[in-house]
Scaffold this motif. Structure first.
Motif, PDB file in Angstrom:
ATOM      1  N   GLY A   1      -1.606  -7.182   7.539  1.00 17.01           N
ATOM      2  CA  GLY A   1      -2.490  -6.136   7.059  1.00 17.01           C
ATOM      3  C   GLY A   1      -1.757  -5.121   6.206  1.00 17.01           C
TER       4      GLY A   1
ATOM      5  N   MET B   1      -8.436  -1.490   4.006  1.00 24.05           N
ATOM      6  CA  MET B   1      -7.447  -2.379   4.592  1.00 24.05           C
ATOM      7  C   MET B   1      -7.597  -3.745   3.936  1.00 24.05           C
ATOM      8  SD  MET B   1      -5.094  -2.946   6.965  1.00 24.05           S
ATOM      9  CE  MET B   1      -4.872  -3.069   8.697  1.00 24.05           C
TER      10      MET B   1
ATOM     11  N   ARG C   1       1.477  -3.099   7.521  1.00 10.80           N
ATOM     12  CA  ARG C   1       0.868  -2.341   8.623  1.00 10.80           C
ATOM     13  C   ARG C   1       0.698  -3.197   9.872  1.00 10.80           C
ATOM     14  NH1 ARG C   1       2.957   0.920   6.940  1.00 10.80           N
ATOM     15  NH2 ARG C   1       2.305   2.349   5.308  1.00 10.80           N
TER      16      ARG C   1
ATOM     17  N   ASP D   1      -2.546  -1.351   3.801  1.00  8.92           N
ATOM     18  CA  ASP D   1      -3.467  -0.233   3.635  1.00  8.92           C
ATOM     19  C   ASP D   1      -4.326  -0.331   2.382  1.00  8.92           C
ATOM     20  OD1 ASP D   1      -2.697   1.003   5.983  1.00  8.92           O
ATOM     21  OD2 ASP D   1      -1.177   2.235   5.006  1.00  8.92           O
ATOM     22  N   SER D   2      -3.804  -0.990   1.335  1.00  6.68           N
ATOM     23  CA  SER D   2      -4.509  -1.015   0.057  1.00  6.68           C
ATOM     24  C   SER D   2      -4.060  -2.215  -0.765  1.00  6.68           C
ATOM     25  CB  SER D   2      -4.203   0.261  -0.732  1.00  6.68           C
ATOM     26  OG  SER D   2      -2.818   0.300  -1.052  1.00  6.68           O
TER      27      SER D   2
ATOM     28  N   THR E   1      -6.461  -7.660   4.506  1.00  8.33           N
ATOM     29  CA  THR E   1      -5.886  -8.668   5.399  1.00  8.33           C
ATOM     30  C   THR E   1      -5.422  -9.827   4.535  1.00  8.33           C
ATOM     31  OG1 THR E   1      -7.352  -8.030   7.202  1.00  8.33           O
ATOM     32  CG2 THR E   1      -6.309 -10.191   7.366  1.00  8.33           C
TER      33      THR E   1
END
Length: 97
Positions: free
Chosen positions: A61, A1, A39, A63-64, A3
């Motif tokens: 946020g 994750m 996300r 995922d990648s 941020t």
């Protein structure tokens, strides 16, 4: 994750309740419905009055790293950037967890 944190400082003469700031906030708030890579998303004007504080905060946020990079170039994100650029200065940082 990943941020992604953004801080915006309104330029002199631009008020939090100005039309330009309200429009930029509305567009920022709508991004999660337009950019599938997002996300998590929290954004809004700073609620702590302090001369050292920034005026606007985004905590989001992804995922990648690839999802964050796709967000950076997404046309809807670029439209929002175009609204903030003339009225604010920007700082940001990314954390990986």
């Amino acid at each position: 994750m990943i941020t992604h944190v953004v801080l915006l400082k309104l330029r002199p003469g631009v008020a939090v309740d100005s039309t330009a700031a309200r429009e930029a906030h509305a567009a920022m708030s709508a991004l999660p419905t337009k950019v599938p890579q997002i996300r998590t998303w929290q954004c809004g004007f700073n609620t702590t009055p302090d001369v050292c504080g920034w005026d606007y905060v985004l905590v989001s946020g992804f995922d990648s790293r690839e999802a964050l990079e796709a967000y950076f170039v997404h046309p809807e994100h670029l439209k929002v950037v175009a609204l903030w650029e003339p009225i604010s200065d920007l700082a940001f940082g990314d954390l990986e967890s």
